[in-house]
Design an enzyme around this catalytic site. Structure first.
Site, short mmCIF file in Angstrom:
data_model
loop_
_atom_site.label_atom_id
_atom_site.label_comp_id
_atom_site.label_asym_id
_atom_site.label_seq_id
_atom_site.Cartn_x
_atom_site.Cartn_y
_atom_site.Cartn_z
N HIS A 40 57.22 16.48 21.13
CA HIS A 40 58.43 16.53 20.31
C HIS A 40 59.07 15.14 20.30
O HIS A 40 59.35 14.56 21.35
CB HIS A 40 59.41 17.55 20.89
CG HIS A 40 60.64 17.73 20.09
ND1 HIS A 40 60.67 18.41 18.89
CD2 HIS A 40 61.93 17.33 20.31
CE1 HIS A 40 61.90 18.44 18.41
NE2 HIS A 40 62.68 17.78 19.25
N ASP A 42 62.17 12.80 18.91
CA ASP A 42 63.51 12.73 18.32
C ASP A 42 63.74 11.35 17.74
O ASP A 42 63.82 10.34 18.47
CB ASP A 42 64.57 13.00 19.39
CG ASP A 42 64.53 14.43 19.89
OD1 ASP A 42 64.77 15.33 19.07
OD2 ASP A 42 64.27 14.65 21.08
N HIS A 74 61.80 15.51 15.05
CA HIS A 74 63.15 16.00 14.79
C HIS A 74 63.95 14.81 14.27
O HIS A 74 64.23 13.86 15.00
CB HIS A 74 63.74 16.54 16.09
CG HIS A 74 65.19 16.90 16.01
ND1 HIS A 74 65.95 17.15 17.14
CD2 HIS A 74 66.04 17.08 14.96
CE1 HIS A 74 67.17 17.44 16.79
NE2 HIS A 74 67.25 17.41 15.46
N ASP A 186 65.52 24.42 21.56
CA ASP A 186 65.49 23.04 22.01
C ASP A 186 66.80 22.67 22.70
O ASP A 186 67.86 22.70 22.08
CB ASP A 186 65.26 22.14 20.79
CG ASP A 186 65.24 20.65 21.12
OD1 ASP A 186 65.25 20.31 22.32
OD2 ASP A 186 65.22 19.84 20.18
N GLY A 187 66.70 22.33 24.00
CA GLY A 187 67.87 21.82 24.71
C GLY A 187 68.17 22.57 25.99
O GLY A 187 68.38 23.78 25.98
N GLY A 188 68.17 21.86 27.11
CA GLY A 188 68.50 22.47 28.39
C GLY A 188 67.48 23.46 28.89
O GLY A 188 67.81 24.38 29.66
N GLY A 208 62.72 18.95 28.00
CA GLY A 208 63.03 17.54 28.22
C GLY A 208 62.89 17.15 29.67
O GLY A 208 61.80 17.14 30.24
#
Length: 230
Positions: A40, A42, A74, A186-188, A208
């Site tokens: 992924h 960013d 993204h 997506d996230g945490g 991540g």
């Protein structure tokens, strides 16, 4: 090849932003050997998320020969339409954009499809899926639901965002009952939050910092894999 659905298997994407950019080639090898399903990426231009600039299509193109993983981009930029052809040329398989980005949103989605990539919509916590144009649901292949705010530091996983998974599925089914939309979170993401996501019926997670919390990375990725197999 895009982000394939593998039946009931939840795909694991690794966010490159948490990698060590001083040895990027080696990091790509470690991520792939760790068992990730896709990478992924960013892309941030410092405008959509003020103060944050990452990398662009040129860097991605240089990475492409060093891994067999699919590249999922993204775009956190004001003019995503300017990037599409460059990203296709760089070897990207799928591209997600925000409905709040500048330019013609629907036209950009169609451009992504026209160049042969999978098209997706990314919803940050302050974006509402109900505002998505009816025509967009006919185009998109996936929805990325962010469970943190883009690049704000030290954030907790936003559990109240999980309601969007079923809401998005229902909205899509009402319009396109002939196929299933792919939902990504997506996230945490850790092993515990991945379990929460799976319980709400998701298809993929973006991991991540947690993926890089152990060495080799396979240890952390296996923890996510085990949680996703619940």
């Amino acid at each position: 090849m895009g982000l394939r659905c593998l039946g009931d298997v939840v795909l694991i994407g690794i966010s490159l932003l948490s990698a060590d950019f001083s040895c990027l080639k080696e990091e790509l090898e470690r991520i792939e050997c760790g068992g990730a399903d896709f990478l992924h990426l960013d892309i941030m231009d410092g405008n959509f998320s003020p103060g944050f600039i990452t990398f662009g299509p040129g860097i991605i193109k240089k990475m492409r020969p060093h891994t067999g993983l699919s590249f999922d981009v993204h775009l956190m930029v004001h003019r995503p339409d300017l990037y599409i052809c460059l990203l296709k040329d760089a070897g990207v398989s799928s591209i997600g954009i925000h409905p709040s980005s500048d330019g013609n949103f629907l036209k950009t989605l169609r451009c992504i499809k026209d160049v042969g990539c999978e098209a997706g919509v990314v919803f940050s916590p302050d974006e509402e899926y109900k505002d998505l144009p009816r025509e967009a649901w006919d185009v998109i292949d996936f929805v990325n639901i962010m469970t943190v705010y883009p690049k704000m530091e030290k954030q907790d996983f936003l559990r109240d965002r999980l309601f969007m998974i079923s809401a998005v599925r229902k909205a899509f089914c009402d319009i396109r009952p002939d196929r299933r939309i792919r939902v990504i979170v997506d996230g945490g993401i850790t092993d515990s939050t991945a379990l929460l996501c799976v319980q709400h019926d998701i298809d993929a997670v973006i991991v991540g910092g947690f993926a890089f919390s152990s060495f080799p990375y396979k240890i952390a990725i296996d923890k996510i894999r085990k949680a996703c197999a619940f």
